[in-house]
Scaffold this motif. Structure first.
Motif, PDB file in Angstrom:
ATOM      1  N   GLN A 328       0.817  -1.221   0.000  1.00  0.00           N
ATOM      2  CA  GLN A 328       0.000   0.000   0.000  1.00  0.00           C
ATOM      3  C   GLN A 328       0.846   1.264   0.000  1.00  0.00           C
ATOM      4  OE1 GLN A 328      -2.663  -0.526   3.305  1.00  0.00           O
ATOM      5  NE2 GLN A 328      -4.044  -1.778   2.102  1.00  0.00           N
ATOM      6  N   THR A 329       2.135   1.098   0.232  1.00  0.00           N
ATOM      7  CA  THR A 329       2.986   2.293   0.243  1.00  0.00           C
ATOM      8  C   THR A 329       4.259   2.031  -0.552  1.00  0.00           C
ATOM      9  OG1 THR A 329       4.501   1.989   2.152  1.00  0.00           O
ATOM     10  CG2 THR A 329       2.231   2.575   2.663  1.00  0.00           C
ATOM     11  N   GLN A 330       4.931   3.090  -0.886  1.00  0.00           N
ATOM     12  CA  GLN A 330       6.194   3.013  -1.627  1.00  0.00           C
ATOM     13  C   GLN A 330       7.170   3.984  -0.961  1.00  0.00           C
ATOM     14  OE1 GLN A 330       7.443   1.747  -5.072  1.00  0.00           O
ATOM     15  NE2 GLN A 330       9.245   2.549  -4.012  1.00  0.00           N
ATOM     16  N   GLN A 347       5.386  12.920  -3.712  1.00  0.00           N
ATOM     17  CA  GLN A 347       4.053  12.723  -3.120  1.00  0.00           C
ATOM     18  C   GLN A 347       3.003  13.415  -3.976  1.00  0.00           C
ATOM     19  OE1 GLN A 347       4.513  14.147   0.899  1.00  0.00           O
ATOM     20  NE2 GLN A 347       4.638  12.068   1.700  1.00  0.00           N
ATOM     21  N   MET A 351       0.670  10.983  -5.988  1.00  0.00           N
ATOM     22  CA  MET A 351      -0.611  10.839  -5.288  1.00  0.00           C
ATOM     23  C   MET A 351      -1.687  11.769  -5.852  1.00  0.00           C
ATOM     24  SD  MET A 351       1.202  10.285  -1.601  1.00  0.00           S
ATOM     25  CE  MET A 351      -0.146  10.136  -0.494  1.00  0.00           C
ATOM     26  N   PRO A 371       0.000   4.156  -4.626  1.00  0.00           N
ATOM     27  CA  PRO A 371       0.339   3.884  -3.232  1.00  0.00           C
ATOM     28  C   PRO A 371       0.591   5.187  -2.481  1.00  0.00           C
ATOM     29  CG  PRO A 371       2.278   3.632  -4.584  1.00  0.00           C
ATOM     30  CD  PRO A 371       1.144   4.003  -5.517  1.00  0.00           C
ATOM     31  N   VAL A 372       0.679   5.085  -1.170  1.00  0.00           N
ATOM     32  CA  VAL A 372       1.117   6.228  -0.366  1.00  0.00           C
ATOM     33  C   VAL A 372       2.631   6.347  -0.561  1.00  0.00           C
ATOM     34  CG1 VAL A 372       1.387   7.110   1.987  1.00  0.00           C
ATOM     35  CG2 VAL A 372      -0.692   5.861   1.337  1.00  0.00           C
ATOM     36  N   ILE A 373       3.068   7.516  -0.970  1.00  0.00           N
ATOM     37  CA  ILE A 373       4.501   7.751  -1.212  1.00  0.00           C
ATOM     38  C   ILE A 373       5.081   8.444   0.026  1.00  0.00           C
ATOM     39  CG2 ILE A 373       6.151   9.040  -2.643  1.00  0.00           C
ATOM     40  CD1 ILE A 373       4.733   6.885  -4.256  1.00  0.00           C
ATOM     41  N   TRP A 374       6.183   7.957   0.478  1.00  0.00           N
ATOM     42  CA  TRP A 374       6.793   8.575   1.658  1.00  0.00           C
ATOM     43  C   TRP A 374       8.298   8.296   1.638  1.00  0.00           C
ATOM     44  CZ3 TRP A 374       9.125   5.404   5.448  1.00  0.00           C
ATOM     45  CH2 TRP A 374       8.935   4.025   5.252  1.00  0.00           C
ATOM     46  N   HIS A 394       4.513  -4.922   7.034  1.00  0.00           N
ATOM     47  CA  HIS A 394       4.089  -4.493   5.697  1.00  0.00           C
ATOM     48  C   HIS A 394       5.156  -4.800   4.654  1.00  0.00           C
ATOM     49  CE1 HIS A 394       0.964  -2.019   7.589  1.00  0.00           C
ATOM     50  NE2 HIS A 394       1.887  -1.715   8.480  1.00  0.00           N
ATOM     51  N   ILE A 396       6.931  -3.235   1.788  1.00  0.00           N
ATOM     52  CA  ILE A 396       7.102  -1.863   1.288  1.00  0.00           C
ATOM     53  C   ILE A 396       8.241  -1.829   0.273  1.00  0.00           C
ATOM     54  CG2 ILE A 396       7.581   0.534   1.917  1.00  0.00           C
ATOM     55  CD1 ILE A 396       6.475  -0.081   4.691  1.00  0.00           C
TER      56      ILE A 396
END
Ligand SMILES: O=P(O)(O)OC[C@H]1O[C@](O)(CO)[C@@H](O)[C@@H]1O
Length: 552
Positions: A328-330, A347, A351, A371-374, A394, A396
């Motif tokens: 769900q995230t990257q 982001q 996003m 995905p959620v980018i962070w 997770h 990731i």
């Protein structure tokens, strides 16, 4: 065939294709990356691709040739090559707004009608910037400008700000500050150590209606008027906008308004006049080099077969993990302090572009989209969130970004930085097994029983995927290529998900509501929203009148 049949045929062909990819994902979910390397001595070479000074080593991903073939088939079924041609040709790919997303025309010489507009503005920028640098354009007191304050938000801030930080080691003609937040603390900080006589403001807003930017612009103007004591402050304001008439109404002199166009999306805009603060700071040549690096990546994207096409490969890997492994995230982890703003830049790019739930024709999407980018700069992240990357629950995927050399770095730093990056990507892959963990406890003096009980805490599952994106050095050219790579990766994913990457309707409701809330906050009547919002407004009004009474 009637519409109903077409729809169900489309759905069943999606299910079949996804079934085939899901089977590959099931097979590789339990594969050992280390074993894949052992089984294929050519693996690193086989999964490394280069373009425009960027090398993508994707060998530490849970992927093999068979799975990649399935993903390539998916791209072909989505007519990826044709979709790429449409983007570069300036076709109206932004269907909900009926326009092109022709940011590549700001770097390439095609399509000619867009490229010609871009060139004419770029020539005006060069001329203006050179006059500022030579002192020919100066402030109200005749002193040359020494500082640029860029006032903008979102795409009118994040790109120029990220580039200013990324190229920090470059010679700077002028100092830059960036003000985006409507929280007055932002502009107050920028003005606190600015000299009104030598400060130039760039009002960057595609629409020139963005509340935050207009509020900050008014504050900047009052500050300057207060200092100038009646002298002419027009030379202190430059505007970049697709609505020149609004900049004129604000009072910016026509020869200081630099146009952009509706065919350039905000988050794809720092290559346009929105990047004027980059040219003011680093010079027109650096700005041109940035675009030249991006153009090289554009040509690679347009001309290279899908199998060796960096943005296509990266886009498909994102789809692979997001849609078939449940990621769900990257994480974006640049091992370059000057690239520390890249995660927040990406982001918005990823996003705001692909955070969508309906297809281009308004149907619900079949699965997860962006995905959620962070992320943050390495090595800092190692001492905060990397624990979760190594041992959390997770999956990731990580993009490690690594300029291999840095001539500006003091002796001894760069080898340590590079070693840390490579060690992180390797340890995510190899992990640590129970036997090794147990041995470490025994070596530190634990009994066998104690070691047995404690060992699971040290186990690292490994097989955690990462890309390694390398470049010889971070220069305007390699930075331009890197950003264009991510832009195109986002487009590739939008094609696979069949969504429009170039609108952002989701941000509108909050903007509209803000006007209503603001009106309620300044009125006397009971607010008409939900009780939570109403209570907060009442509390705000009470505090506000209390502080007004205190100052009387
Ligand atoms: O450049 P403008 O028109 O001020 O808009 C700023 C930003 O606001 C957004 O519309 C989202 O709020 C972004 O897409 C854009 O980059």
């Amino acid at each position: 065939m009637n519409e109903c049949h077409e729809e169900s045929d489309r759905a069943s062909s999606r299910l079949t294709e996804q079934g085939a990819i899901a089977r590959e994902a099931g097979r590789l979910r339990t594969a050992s990356l280390e074993q894949l390397f052992e089984a294929d001595p050519e693996r690193a070479t086989r999964f490394t691709f280069s373009a425009a000074g960027i090398t993508l080593d994707m060998s530490k991903n849970l992927i093999d040739a068979q799975a990649l073939r399935q993903l390539m088939d998916l791209a072909s079924r989505r007519q990826m090559a044709e979709r790429i041609r449409e983007l570069i040709a300036g076709a109206p790919v932004n269907n909900t707004e009926g326009r092109a997303a022709a940011h590549t025309a700001l770097r390439l010489s095609e399509p000619v009608e867009f490229a010609a507009m871009a060139r004419s503005v770029s020539e005006r920028i060069d001329d203006y910037v050179r006059r500022v640098h030579s002192g020919n354009r100066c402030g109200y007191s005749g002193r040359p400008f020494t500082r640029v304050v860029n006032i903008g938000i979102g795409g009118s801030d994040l790109g120029p700000k990220m580039v200013a930080s990324a190229l920090q080691a470059h010679t700077a003609h002028l100092d830059t500050r960036f003000v985006s937040n409507v929280d007055g603390a932002d502009i107050a900080t920028a003005l606190a150590d600015s000299d009104p006589e030598t400060t130039l403001f760039v009002l960057a807003s595609k629409t020139f209606t963005t509340q935050e930017t207009l509020r900050n612009a008014q504050t900047a103007r009052s500050w300057l008027r207060g200092a100038a004591g009646g002298r002419d402050i027009d030379s202190h304001f430059v505007a970049v906008t697709a609505a020149p008439e609004r900049a004129g109404e604000f009072g910016v002199a026509p020869d200081q308004v630099f146009p952009m166009w509706d065919w350039v999306g905000g988050r794809y805009s720092f290559w346009s006049a929105i990047g004027i603060s980059i040219a003011l700071r680093f010079g027109c040549e650096a700005f041109a080099d940035l675009r030249a690096g991006a153009a090289e990546m554009d040509r690679h994207f347009a001309d290279t077969p899908l199998e060796r096409n960096l943005p296509v490969l990266m886009g498909l890997l994102g789809v692979w993990y997001g849609n078939f492994f449940g990621a769900q995230t990257q994480a974006i982890i640049p091992y370059a302090h000057n690239l520390r703003l890249l995660p927040s830049y990406l982001q918005q790019l990823e996003m705001e572009s692909n955070g969508k739930s309906v297809t281009r024709d308004g149907k619900p999407v079949a699965g997860a989209t962006a995905p959620v980018i962070w992320g943050d700069a390495g090595t800092n992240g190692q001492h905060s969130f990397h624990q979760l990357l190594h041992q959390g629950t997770h999956l990731i995927p990580v993009d490690f970004i690594l300029p291999l050399t840095n001539p500006a770095s003091p002796e001894g730093h760069q080898p340590l930085l590079v070693a840390n990056c490579l060690a992180q990507s390797r340890s995510l892959m190899t992990g640590k097994d129970l036997a090794q963990a147990k041995r470490e406890f025994i070596d530190s003096g634990c009994s066998d029983a104690e070691a047995q009980a404690l060992a699971p805490a040290k186990v690292m599952p490994g097989n955690r995927p990462s890309n390694l994106l390398m470049m010889d050095r971070l220069t305007p050219k390699t930075l331009g290529a890197l950003i264009a790579l991510y832009e195109h990766k986002v487009y590739v994913q939008s094609v696979i998900w069949d969504i429009n990457a170039f609108d952002q309707w989701g941000v509108e409701l909050g903007k509209q509501l803000c006007g209503d809330v603001l009106a309620a906050m300044s009125g006397d009547e009971t607010a008409v929203f939900d009780t939570s919002t109403n209570t907060a407004i009442t509390q705000y009004r009470a505090l506000q009148s209390q502080s007004e009474n205190n100052t009387k």
